[in-house]
Design a protein around this motif. Structure first.
Motif, mmCIF file in Angstrom:
data_model
loop_
_atom_site.group_PDB
_atom_site.id
_atom_site.type_symbol
_atom_site.label_atom_id
_atom_site.label_comp_id
_atom_site.label_asym_id
_atom_site.label_seq_id
_atom_site.Cartn_x
_atom_site.Cartn_y
_atom_site.Cartn_z
ATOM 1 N N ILE A 34 30.535 40.719 42.360
ATOM 2 C CA ILE A 34 32.000 40.787 42.236
ATOM 3 C C ILE A 34 32.582 39.397 42.049
ATOM 4 O O ILE A 34 33.435 39.175 41.185
ATOM 5 C CB ILE A 34 32.600 41.483 43.478
ATOM 6 C CG1 ILE A 34 32.226 42.964 43.491
ATOM 7 C CG2 ILE A 34 34.110 41.308 43.519
ATOM 8 C CD1 ILE A 34 32.535 43.676 44.792
ATOM 9 N N LEU A 35 32.120 38.440 42.855
ATOM 10 C CA LEU A 35 32.629 37.075 42.727
ATOM 11 C C LEU A 35 32.255 36.466 41.377
ATOM 12 O O LEU A 35 33.029 35.688 40.808
ATOM 13 C CB LEU A 35 32.114 36.210 43.876
ATOM 14 C CG LEU A 35 32.700 36.537 45.245
ATOM 15 C CD1 LEU A 35 32.018 35.698 46.327
ATOM 16 C CD2 LEU A 35 34.197 36.308 45.263
ATOM 17 N N GLY A 36 31.085 36.812 40.841
ATOM 18 C CA GLY A 36 30.701 36.346 39.511
ATOM 19 C C GLY A 36 31.646 36.878 38.444
ATOM 20 O O GLY A 36 32.021 36.153 37.513
ATOM 21 N N PHE A 37 32.035 38.138 38.578
ATOM 22 C CA PHE A 37 32.980 38.713 37.624
ATOM 23 C C PHE A 37 34.338 38.023 37.730
ATOM 24 O O PHE A 37 34.980 37.741 36.707
ATOM 25 C CB PHE A 37 33.121 40.215 37.873
ATOM 26 C CG PHE A 37 34.074 40.880 36.931
ATOM 27 C CD1 PHE A 37 33.764 41.041 35.593
ATOM 28 C CD2 PHE A 37 35.309 41.327 37.369
ATOM 29 C CE1 PHE A 37 34.647 41.644 34.712
ATOM 30 C CE2 PHE A 37 36.203 41.928 36.504
ATOM 31 C CZ PHE A 37 35.874 42.089 35.174
ATOM 32 N N VAL A 38 34.795 37.732 38.936
ATOM 33 C CA VAL A 38 36.070 37.038 39.123
ATOM 34 C C VAL A 38 36.005 35.644 38.499
ATOM 35 O O VAL A 38 36.971 35.179 37.881
ATOM 36 C CB VAL A 38 36.446 36.978 40.618
ATOM 37 C CG1 VAL A 38 37.644 36.068 40.858
ATOM 38 C CG2 VAL A 38 36.732 38.372 41.146
#
Length: 95
Positions: A34-38
């Motif tokens: 999720i943090l990679g997508f953000v």
């Protein structure tokens, strides 16, 4: 930014969620994804892009903003044991 198992356990404790070791491992991978997508979203150039309220153009419905008393004063004090000029009358408590 990446999340480790200690961070997952800390967030779970703060959230009052019971997380065992296997779930913590799985959640570490999910939160890092999720943090990679953000982080990918942060790379997008949005200079000059107008904010949207919908995926199709539409005008927001607006109303006149005016201050009123609500025209409910009589209804509000209707069941009061004592009222005067649309105010509640109460015994004096401060000498």
């Amino acid at each position: 930014m990446s999340v480790d198992i200690d961070t997952v356990k800390r967030v779970a404790r703060l959230s009052r969620i019971a997380v065992d070791e296997a779930d913590a491992e799985r959640m570490t991978g999910e939160l890092n994804a999720i943090l990679g997508f953000v982080e990918q979203l942060n790379e997008v150039n949005v200079e000059g892009v107008e904010p949207m309220t919908s995926v199709i153009p539409m005008a927001m419905k607006k109303r006149q903003d005016g201050v009123t008393d609500g025209s409910k004063a009589d209804d509000i004090v209707a069941n009061a044991p004592a009222s005067e000029d649309n105010f509640f009358v109460v015994p004096k408590v401060v000498e």
